[in-house]
Design a protein around this motif. Structure first.
Motif, mmCIF file in Angstrom:
data_model
loop_
_atom_site.group_PDB
_atom_site.id
_atom_site.type_symbol
_atom_site.label_atom_id
_atom_site.label_comp_id
_atom_site.label_asym_id
_atom_site.label_seq_id
_atom_site.Cartn_x
_atom_site.Cartn_y
_atom_site.Cartn_z
ATOM 1 N N PRO A 217 38.038 -65.035 -52.711
ATOM 2 C CA PRO A 217 37.012 -64.305 -51.952
ATOM 3 C C PRO A 217 37.197 -62.782 -51.978
ATOM 4 O O PRO A 217 36.215 -62.035 -51.960
ATOM 5 C CB PRO A 217 37.174 -64.848 -50.527
ATOM 6 C CG PRO A 217 37.799 -66.191 -50.703
ATOM 7 C CD PRO A 217 38.712 -66.048 -51.879
ATOM 8 N N PHE A 218 38.456 -62.327 -52.041
ATOM 9 C CA PHE A 218 38.714 -60.887 -52.122
ATOM 10 C C PHE A 218 38.302 -60.337 -53.490
ATOM 11 O O PHE A 218 37.707 -59.262 -53.590
ATOM 12 C CB PHE A 218 40.198 -60.600 -51.879
ATOM 13 C CG PHE A 218 40.626 -60.761 -50.452
ATOM 14 C CD1 PHE A 218 40.519 -59.713 -49.555
ATOM 15 C CD2 PHE A 218 41.136 -61.967 -50.000
ATOM 16 C CE1 PHE A 218 40.913 -59.856 -48.234
ATOM 17 C CE2 PHE A 218 41.526 -62.126 -48.684
ATOM 18 C CZ PHE A 218 41.416 -61.075 -47.798
ATOM 19 N N LEU A 219 38.609 -61.086 -54.545
ATOM 20 C CA LEU A 219 38.296 -60.621 -55.896
ATOM 21 C C LEU A 219 36.793 -60.643 -56.161
ATOM 22 O O LEU A 219 36.259 -59.763 -56.837
ATOM 23 C CB LEU A 219 39.030 -61.485 -56.924
ATOM 24 C CG LEU A 219 40.564 -61.414 -56.863
ATOM 25 C CD1 LEU A 219 41.178 -62.414 -57.841
ATOM 26 C CD2 LEU A 219 41.053 -60.003 -57.177
ATOM 27 N N VAL A 220 36.105 -61.647 -55.607
ATOM 28 C CA VAL A 220 34.651 -61.746 -55.780
ATOM 29 C C VAL A 220 33.950 -60.525 -55.206
ATOM 30 O O VAL A 220 32.866 -60.128 -55.664
ATOM 31 C CB VAL A 220 34.133 -63.038 -55.111
ATOM 32 C CG1 VAL A 220 32.623 -63.012 -54.932
ATOM 33 C CG2 VAL A 220 34.528 -64.253 -55.943
ATOM 34 N N SER A 221 34.582 -59.887 -54.232
ATOM 35 C CA SER A 221 33.939 -58.751 -53.568
ATOM 36 C C SER A 221 33.657 -57.597 -54.524
ATOM 37 O O SER A 221 32.799 -56.763 -54.244
ATOM 38 C CB SER A 221 34.808 -58.253 -52.410
ATOM 39 O OG SER A 221 35.996 -57.652 -52.895
ATOM 40 N N VAL A 222 34.365 -57.545 -55.660
ATOM 41 C CA VAL A 222 34.116 -56.445 -56.598
ATOM 42 C C VAL A 222 32.704 -56.544 -57.186
ATOM 43 O O VAL A 222 32.086 -55.529 -57.505
ATOM 44 C CB VAL A 222 35.193 -56.405 -57.708
ATOM 45 C CG1 VAL A 222 34.950 -57.490 -58.754
ATOM 46 C CG2 VAL A 222 35.244 -55.021 -58.358
ATOM 47 N N LEU A 223 32.183 -57.755 -57.316
ATOM 48 C CA LEU A 223 30.802 -57.924 -57.792
ATOM 49 C C LEU A 223 29.817 -57.384 -56.750
ATOM 50 O O LEU A 223 28.835 -56.708 -57.094
ATOM 51 C CB LEU A 223 30.521 -59.405 -58.065
ATOM 52 C CG LEU A 223 31.412 -60.073 -59.115
ATOM 53 C CD1 LEU A 223 31.085 -61.568 -59.212
ATOM 54 C CD2 LEU A 223 31.217 -59.400 -60.478
ATOM 55 N N LEU A 224 30.085 -57.694 -55.488
ATOM 56 C CA LEU A 224 29.225 -57.176 -54.426
ATOM 57 C C LEU A 224 29.304 -55.655 -54.357
ATOM 58 O O LEU A 224 28.305 -54.983 -54.092
ATOM 59 C CB LEU A 224 29.643 -57.782 -53.084
ATOM 60 C CG LEU A 224 29.574 -59.305 -52.981
ATOM 61 C CD1 LEU A 224 30.151 -59.781 -51.656
ATOM 62 C CD2 LEU A 224 28.139 -59.785 -53.139
ATOM 63 N N LEU A 225 30.508 -55.128 -54.591
ATOM 64 C CA LEU A 225 30.671 -53.670 -54.599
ATOM 65 C C LEU A 225 29.820 -53.036 -55.692
ATOM 66 O O LEU A 225 29.133 -52.029 -55.459
ATOM 67 C CB LEU A 225 32.144 -53.305 -54.804
ATOM 68 C CG LEU A 225 32.451 -51.820 -55.020
ATOM 69 C CD1 LEU A 225 32.055 -51.009 -53.792
ATOM 70 C CD2 LEU A 225 33.932 -51.613 -55.344
ATOM 71 N N GLY A 226 29.860 -53.612 -56.881
ATOM 72 C CA GLY A 226 29.083 -53.067 -57.996
ATOM 73 C C GLY A 226 27.590 -53.053 -57.704
ATOM 74 O O GLY A 226 26.902 -52.049 -57.950
ATOM 75 N N ILE A 227 27.084 -54.161 -57.144
ATOM 76 C CA ILE A 227 25.654 -54.251 -56.822
ATOM 77 C C ILE A 227 25.288 -53.226 -55.749
ATOM 78 O O ILE A 227 24.276 -52.516 -55.865
ATOM 79 C CB ILE A 227 25.314 -55.680 -56.339
ATOM 80 C CG1 ILE A 227 25.497 -56.682 -57.487
ATOM 81 C CG2 ILE A 227 23.881 -55.737 -55.809
ATOM 82 C CD1 ILE A 227 25.422 -58.126 -57.043
ATOM 83 N N SER A 228 26.121 -53.131 -54.715
ATOM 84 C CA SER A 228 25.835 -52.203 -53.607
ATOM 85 C C SER A 228 25.850 -50.751 -54.067
ATOM 86 O O SER A 228 24.990 -49.949 -53.680
ATOM 87 C CB SER A 228 26.858 -52.405 -52.484
ATOM 88 O OG SER A 228 26.809 -53.726 -51.991
ATOM 89 N N LEU A 229 26.824 -50.406 -54.901
ATOM 90 C CA LEU A 229 26.893 -49.036 -55.420
ATOM 91 C C LEU A 229 25.681 -48.709 -56.277
ATOM 92 O O LEU A 229 25.101 -47.621 -56.182
ATOM 93 C CB LEU A 229 28.176 -48.844 -56.230
ATOM 94 C CG LEU A 229 29.455 -48.536 -55.454
ATOM 95 C CD1 LEU A 229 30.641 -48.508 -56.404
ATOM 96 C CD2 LEU A 229 29.330 -47.202 -54.719
#
Length: 556
Positions: A200-212
């Motif tokens: 779940p922590f590593l998956v957050s990088v995808l959410l970070l990319g979309i949000s940015l």
């Protein structure tokens, strides 16, 4: 390409424009992601404790893990000051680009961080440092997102527009629970505890990319941009916000008369309810999380409902009314949750009078909100043991110099030393009808959709009522905070009371409330914490806080 520049307008008829929908989507999505990151740690605290504090005994490592979680709450007001100042000088857009980047990278690194067995003492040090960075970033994120959306909203619709930001904390919690449950189901509990918790922590990088990517397409807030072009921006927002009594007084009123009560009602409805189910009612973690998740799913739309309603009747009646109604009904609602979730426990509490008889000189305070105290006196270890077994007890003064005895309906129970797990006392607790975890009468869900049995449905209904209180106090709060302060120091001024109210009064509620339970011997006594602060907010807010719904922030 950046989206076209929007200008906040006076009240107008019709729905949102395409640009306004994009502003809300961009701000809300990023904030959902930040809350997702923040809650991951809390949901996985016990596993993280085993990974990064393995040099200590299990009870101690759990304490350290929870303290590291609490550190993220404690630094949020400092993030509000740091990023609030930057947001009022540089701008809203670039500030919450920075906060989301800090939060996202900190979370991703937790997923990669070697545990204590691999790199030793450096592991917990780095972990706590990352938690502090997360707290600082979240301290700057909320004020930026709420201010940005409000400064795009037309007059008369700010409650509606900002209410979408208010859904983000709940959606972030819901998303974190969903990802954790899904990952656990796919890889199994053993592998999840060993390495799967990192997913779940590593998956957050995808959410970070979309949000940015989405936020980079935004322009600066039109209200802030207009102020900058006119040369009216603040050069020293901290001084103007807090050293000027005229504004500092409003900051203080916003804290005591709004966010303090809002924070404790919110954390009671979402977090203490989860803690109460698991730690006091002995409901298994899978079932407890599903019960909370369903109540959040059913209740989240009411953030928007109360945001819209606040545009019509005002922010104060809804927020203060929510605080007051919650304060008046917390006791009966939590007692009904006990009735349905663990009926055997309720029966035992009603049928059994438990007393700890001891010399008062040997009985100290059990107030232990951070869990670091070690009790050694027999009176204290006995009461601590009973509290952790969800036994309601009273302390009765014994003769000076006497030992400690525990009685169940007047009958002495053999007692040696409860801190070692006294088997005789445990047997007496069982004989009195107090159920153990896993008892057949305790609510248990077999799958996520096992919601139609009367026992499960009743609990979800009660938790849903608690979520309604959350939506009442939280739905309109962003609009009210934005409207209380002038544009040039808005980001700084609104962020601090919000994060003290939510990060300190709210964030420390579960640990403090359970400390009250342990020290009084009453499983419901912890509710006095949110009730007290909610009543203070209702009174102060009704009497002294101005109504803000008709304020035009374009000229403010």
């Amino acid at each position: 390409m950046p989206m076209s520049t929007m200008v906040a307008t006076p009240a107008r008829a019709g729905g949102m424009t395409k640009d306004e929908r994009f502003v809300i989507l961009a701000s809300s999505l990023g904030t959902v992601f930040e809350w997702y990151d923040f809650y991951l740690y809390g949901s996985l605290a016990s596993i993280i404790g085993a990974q990064f504090f393995s040099a200590y005994p299990p009870a101690t490592r759990d304490i350290f893990a929870l303290l590291a979680f609490a550190a993220g709450f404690l630094v949020r007001p400092f993030g509000a000051i740091v990023f609030g100042r930057i947001g009022d000088i540089v701008g809203r857009k670039y500030t919450f680009l920075v906060t989301i980047l800090i939060m996202g990278l900190s979370t991703f690194i937790v997923g990669l961080l070697p545990n204590a067995e691999t790199i030793g003492f450096a592991a917990p040090v780095i972990l706590i440092s990352l938690r502090l960075l997360q707290g600082l970033a979240l301290g700057g994120e909320y004020g930026g997102a709420a201010t940005y959306v409000a400064e795009h909203a037309p007059n008369g619709k700010r409650g509606y527009y900002t209410s979408f930001i208010q859904t983000t904390a709940t959606l972030g919690l819901f998303l974190s629970l969903l990802v954790i449950l899904f990952t656990r189901t796919i890889i199994g509990e053993a592998d999840f505890a060993k390495w799967g918790w990192r997913v779940p922590f590593l998956v957050s990088v995808l959410l970070l990319g979309i949000s940015l990517w989405i936020r980079l397409r935004l322009n600066e807030s039109p209200v802030f941009q207009k102020m900058k072009e006119e040369g009216k921006s603040s050069k020293a927002p901290l001084t103007e916000a807090f050293a000027n009594w005229g504004n500092a007084k409003i900051v203080l009123l916003a804290l005591i008369g709004a966010t303090m009560g809002q924070g404790v009602v919110w954390y009671t409805g979402q977090f203490y309810a989860l803690f109460f189910l698991q730690s006091i009612l002995k409901v298994d973690g899978y079932t407890a999380n599903l019960l909370i998740a369903w109540s959040l799913l059913l209740g989240t739309g009411f953030f928007v409902f109360f945001g819209i309603l606040s545009d019509k009747i005002g922010r104060k009646p809804i927020i203060m009314g929510g605080c007051l109604i919650a304060a008046l009904t917390f006791f009966p609602i939590f007692k009904m949750i006990t009735t349905n979730a663990n009926p055997a426990l309720e029966k035992a509490i009603e049928a059994t009078k438990v007393e700890v008889v001891a010399d008062p000189a040997g009985c100290g305070s059990l107030f232990n909100p951070v869990g670091t105290r070690v009790f050694t006196e027999p009176c204290d270890t006995a009461r601590d043991f009973l509290a952790k077994s969800s036994v309601r007890y009273t302390t009765v003064p014994g003769p000076a110099g006497s030992g400690v005895k525990v009685t169940f309906n007047g009958k002495d129970a053999p007692y040696t030393d409860a801190k070692t797990g006294n088997p005789a006392l445990t047997a007496a607790i069982g004989a009195a009808g107090y159920p153990k975890a896993g008892d057949a009468s305790i609510v248990k869900m077999s799958n996520p959709f096992d919601i139609f049995r009367p026992q499960v449905a009743a609990i979800i209904g009660l938790l849903f009522i608690l979520v309604i209180f959350v939506t009442m106090v939280y739905g309109p709060i962003a609009a009210m905070l934005v409207e209380l302060f002038p544009t040039k120091i808005r980001y700084t001024s609104m962020s601090l009371p919000y994060h003290i109210g939510n990060g300190w009064f709210g964030g420390l509620l579960p640990a403090t409330a359970f400390a009250i339970v342990a020290s009084t011997g009453d499983i419901y006594a912890g509710l006095w914490y949110p009730i007290g602060f909610a009543v203070i907010t209702a009174v102060v807010g009704f009497l002294f806080l101005p109504e803000t719904k008709d304020v035009s922030i374009q000229d403010h």
